[in-house]
Design a protein around this motif. Structure first.
Motif, PDB file in Angstrom:
ATOM      1  N   GLY A  32       0.815  -1.208   0.000  1.00 18.30           N
ATOM      2  CA  GLY A  32       0.000   0.000   0.000  1.00 18.30           C
ATOM      3  C   GLY A  32       0.846   1.255   0.000  1.00 18.30           C
ATOM      4  O   GLY A  32       0.530   2.244  -0.678  1.00 18.30           O
ATOM      5  N   ALA A  33       1.947   1.241   0.751  1.00 18.88           N
ATOM      6  CA  ALA A  33       2.834   2.405   0.798  1.00 18.88           C
ATOM      7  C   ALA A  33       3.452   2.668  -0.563  1.00 18.88           C
ATOM      8  O   ALA A  33       3.552   3.819  -1.002  1.00 18.88           O
ATOM      9  CB  ALA A  33       3.920   2.178   1.842  1.00 18.88           C
ATOM     10  N   SER A  89      -4.259   7.013   3.772  1.00 18.68           N
ATOM     11  CA  SER A  89      -4.287   6.674   2.341  1.00 18.68           C
ATOM     12  C   SER A  89      -3.486   5.404   2.060  1.00 18.68           C
ATOM     13  O   SER A  89      -3.834   4.625   1.170  1.00 18.68           O
ATOM     14  CB  SER A  89      -3.747   7.838   1.505  1.00 18.68           C
ATOM     15  N   ILE A  90      -2.412   5.193   2.811  1.00 15.31           N
ATOM     16  CA  ILE A  90      -1.627   3.962   2.672  1.00 15.31           C
ATOM     17  C   ILE A  90      -2.463   2.764   3.097  1.00 15.31           C
ATOM     18  O   ILE A  90      -2.485   1.723   2.429  1.00 15.31           O
ATOM     19  CB  ILE A  90      -0.342   4.052   3.506  1.00 15.31           C
ATOM     20  N   ALA A  91      -3.159   2.899   4.221  1.00  8.24           N
ATOM     21  CA  ALA A  91      -4.012   1.821   4.706  1.00  8.24           C
ATOM     22  C   ALA A  91      -5.109   1.502   3.707  1.00  8.24           C
ATOM     23  O   ALA A  91      -5.435   0.327   3.459  1.00  8.24           O
ATOM     24  CB  ALA A  91      -4.616   2.199   6.055  1.00  8.24           C
ATOM     25  N   LEU A  92      -5.687   2.539   3.091  1.00  8.73           N
ATOM     26  CA  LEU A  92      -6.739   2.344   2.098  1.00  8.73           C
ATOM     27  C   LEU A  92      -6.186   1.578   0.898  1.00  8.73           C
ATOM     28  O   LEU A  92      -6.820   0.637   0.394  1.00  8.73           O
ATOM     29  CB  LEU A  92      -7.296   3.699   1.652  1.00  8.73           C
ATOM     30  N   ALA A  93      -4.987   1.952   0.437  1.00  5.76           N
ATOM     31  CA  ALA A  93      -4.375   1.258  -0.692  1.00  5.76           C
ATOM     32  C   ALA A  93      -4.018  -0.182  -0.345  1.00  5.76           C
ATOM     33  O   ALA A  93      -4.030  -1.068  -1.202  1.00  5.76           O
ATOM     34  CB  ALA A  93      -3.121   2.014  -1.142  1.00  5.76           C
ATOM     35  N   ALA A  94      -3.709  -0.421   0.932  1.00  5.84           N
ATOM     36  CA  ALA A  94      -3.320  -1.762   1.372  1.00  5.84           C
ATOM     37  C   ALA A  94      -4.513  -2.634   1.710  1.00  5.84           C
ATOM     38  O   ALA A  94      -4.365  -3.857   1.856  1.00  5.84           O
ATOM     39  CB  ALA A  94      -2.405  -1.662   2.587  1.00  5.84           C
ATOM     40  N   GLY A  95      -5.674  -2.011   1.877  1.00  2.04           N
ATOM     41  CA  GLY A  95      -6.864  -2.768   2.244  1.00  2.04           C
ATOM     42  C   GLY A  95      -6.874  -3.172   3.707  1.00  2.04           C
ATOM     43  O   GLY A  95      -7.471  -4.189   4.071  1.00  2.04           O
ATOM     44  N   ILE A  96      -6.213  -2.392   4.549  1.00  2.00           N
ATOM     45  CA  ILE A  96      -6.191  -2.664   5.989  1.00  2.00           C
ATOM     46  C   ILE A  96      -6.501  -1.368   6.730  1.00  2.00           C
ATOM     47  O   ILE A  96      -6.616  -0.301   6.127  1.00  2.00           O
ATOM     48  CB  ILE A  96      -4.822  -3.227   6.443  1.00  2.00           C
ATOM     49  N   SER A  97      -6.631  -1.454   8.033  1.00  2.00           N
ATOM     50  CA  SER A  97      -6.931  -0.266   8.830  1.00  2.00           C
ATOM     51  C   SER A  97      -5.650   0.484   9.172  1.00  2.00           C
ATOM     52  O   SER A  97      -4.562  -0.102   9.181  1.00  2.00           O
ATOM     53  CB  SER A  97      -7.634  -0.673  10.130  1.00  2.00           C
ATOM     54  N   PRO A  98      -5.736   1.778   9.475  1.00  2.00           N
ATOM     55  CA  PRO A  98      -4.544   2.506   9.929  1.00  2.00           C
ATOM     56  C   PRO A  98      -3.898   1.848  11.141  1.00  2.00           C
ATOM     57  O   PRO A  98      -2.680   1.847  11.277  1.00  2.00           O
ATOM     58  CB  PRO A  98      -5.103   3.897  10.260  1.00  2.00           C
ATOM     59  N   ALA A  99      -4.730   1.272  12.016  1.00  2.00           N
ATOM     60  CA  ALA A  99      -4.175   0.578  13.185  1.00  2.00           C
ATOM     61  C   ALA A  99      -3.314  -0.602  12.754  1.00  2.00           C
ATOM     62  O   ALA A  99      -2.320  -0.926  13.410  1.00  2.00           O
ATOM     63  CB  ALA A  99      -5.300   0.099  14.092  1.00  2.00           C
ATOM     64  N   GLY A 100      -3.702  -1.235  11.634  1.00  2.00           N
ATOM     65  CA  GLY A 100      -2.910  -2.348  11.114  1.00  2.00           C
ATOM     66  C   GLY A 100      -1.547  -1.894  10.643  1.00  2.00           C
ATOM     67  O   GLY A 100      -0.572  -2.659  10.719  1.00  2.00           O
ATOM     68  N   ILE A 101      -1.464  -0.659  10.148  1.00  2.00           N
ATOM     69  CA  ILE A 101      -0.166  -0.098   9.755  1.00  2.00           C
ATOM     70  C   ILE A 101       0.693   0.118  10.993  1.00  2.00           C
ATOM     71  O   ILE A 101       1.844  -0.323  11.069  1.00  2.00           O
ATOM     72  CB  ILE A 101      -0.351   1.246   9.026  1.00  2.00           C
ATOM     73  N   ASP A 152       9.156   4.814   8.440  1.00  2.00           N
ATOM     74  CA  ASP A 152       9.597   3.425   8.543  1.00  2.00           C
ATOM     75  C   ASP A 152       9.211   2.639   7.295  1.00  2.00           C
ATOM     76  O   ASP A 152       9.965   1.775   6.832  1.00  2.00           O
ATOM     77  CB  ASP A 152       8.984   2.761   9.778  1.00  2.00           C
ATOM     78  N   LEU A 153       8.044   2.923   6.751  1.00  2.00           N
ATOM     79  CA  LEU A 153       7.604   2.262   5.519  1.00  2.00           C
ATOM     80  C   LEU A 153       8.510   2.645   4.352  1.00  2.00           C
ATOM     81  O   LEU A 153       8.899   1.783   3.553  1.00  2.00           O
ATOM     82  CB  LEU A 153       6.159   2.649   5.210  1.00  2.00           C
ATOM     83  N   LEU A 154       8.831   3.913   4.248  1.00  2.00           N
ATOM     84  CA  LEU A 154       9.700   4.374   3.175  1.00  2.00           C
ATOM     85  C   LEU A 154      11.078   3.732   3.276  1.00  2.00           C
ATOM     86  O   LEU A 154      11.623   3.234   2.286  1.00  2.00           O
ATOM     87  CB  LEU A 154       9.828   5.898   3.227  1.00  2.00           C
ATOM     88  N   ARG A 155      11.641   3.751   4.471  1.00  2.00           N
ATOM     89  CA  ARG A 155      12.967   3.166   4.669  1.00  2.00           C
ATOM     90  C   ARG A 155      12.975   1.680   4.330  1.00  2.00           C
ATOM     91  O   ARG A 155      13.884   1.185   3.663  1.00  2.00           O
ATOM     92  CB  ARG A 155      13.397   3.366   6.118  1.00  2.00           C
ATOM     93  N   GLU A 156      11.940   0.970   4.750  1.00  2.00           N
ATOM     94  CA  GLU A 156      11.870  -0.472   4.496  1.00  2.00           C
ATOM     95  C   GLU A 156      11.749  -0.764   3.002  1.00  2.00           C
ATOM     96  O   GLU A 156      12.420  -1.655   2.471  1.00  2.00           O
ATOM     97  CB  GLU A 156      10.675  -1.072   5.241  1.00  2.00           C
TER      98      GLU A 156
END
Length: 280
Positions: free
Chosen positions: A101-102, A118-130, A139-143
């Motif tokens: 999603g990121a 917006s990342i959570a929406l693209a990933a199909g999960i909740s923001p809490a899941g992120i 952290d997502l960008l670095r990974e």
């Protein structure tokens, strides 16, 4: 050693064996099963128990039956590891949904335009899941950038090692670099456009990866030069070749007139002509 500890140690050893056979790094496996790299390391060294849910998740990523992770017999050689994989073959990277999603969000709106929502929406999960797996958008960008550079580096090293002579070595390194930027164009675009968004420590880490890739090409170019060649000019050309390859991500389209493989071979020929090395 207690029975429980023996089981943990045996299972951890099997996880590590299958991970290496599949050519995955600790970080890649951790990302795929939604845990931290430290957790995977603890599992592999028998320092933590593996729940049934986690056992199934590990087996799924490692492409084995869950029972195989508990088998006391040594694992038989299976899929080739990182060192022997075909660098021309591109399978989907083992990205966690949050990273997938990121990547979509960063390519669409840029790092600063993307939000955790917006990342959570693209990933199909909740923001809490992120937030369960990543403390921040950074952290997502670095990974993403670390996984991408690791993927590029092993392919370039494998291409280098495949060559039978110095000129072919240059040709294959350039082909591998160009091919990666076409096949992994989303991550390549993020890497090219979002370096400024990394914190100092992450920036240094990614720069080190990039320097290593450039050094591999530089060394190959110098090794292929005739004795009377201008080495300084050749190194400048090598940097121009790298820039030529990285730009592919900006314009390549999978449904375009030329395939990724054709473009990669074409850029390899361009490089040899620029360096006046002839063909491999």
């Amino acid at each position: 050693m207690t029975t429980d500890r023996a089981v943990r140690t045996r299972a951890g050893g099997r996880v590590r064996t299958f991970r290496e056979q599949r050519g995955l790094t600790v970080r890649q496996l951790a990302t795929a099963v939604h845990v931290s790299p430290a957790t995977v390391t603890a599992i592999e060294h028998g320092r933590t128990s593996i729940t049934v849910e986690r056992l199934v998740a590990l087996a799924d990523v490692l492409q084995v039956d869950p029972a195989a992770l508990l088998d006391a017999e040594p694992a038989a050689p299976a899929a080739p590891g990182r060192g022997s994989r075909d660098w021309r073959t591109f399978e989907a990277m083992p990205l966690a949904p949050a990273l997938t999603g990121a990547a979509r969000a960063f390519v669409t709106t840029g790092y600063h335009g993307a939000t955790v929502r917006s990342i959570a929406l693209a990933a199909g999960i909740s923001p809490a899941g992120i937030y369960h797996h990543y403390a921040s958008k950074h952290d997502l960008l670095r990974e993403l950038m670390t996984l991408g550079m690791d993927d590029l580096l092993w392919r370039v090293e494998a291409a280098r090692d495949e060559a039978k002579d110095p000129v072919q070595r240059v040709a294959l390194i350039v082909e591998a670099t160009a091919l990666w930027h076409a096949r992994r164009h989303e991550i390549a675009i993020i890497g090219a456009s979002e370096m400024r968004s990394l914190d100092p420590a992450a920036h240094r880490s990614i720069v080190a990866f990039r320097r290593r890739v450039q050094e591999i090409l530089d060394d190959a170019v110098l090794d292929a030069l005739p004795p009377d060649a201008d080495r300084g000019e050749a190194l400048a050309a090598a940097r121009g070749i790298s820039t030529m390859c990285t730009s592919i991500a900006q314009w390549f389209r999978p449904d375009g007139e030329s395939s990724a493989d054709e473009i990669a071979r074409q850029h390899s020929r361009f490089a040899l002509r620029l360096l006046e090395l002839g063909r491999p």
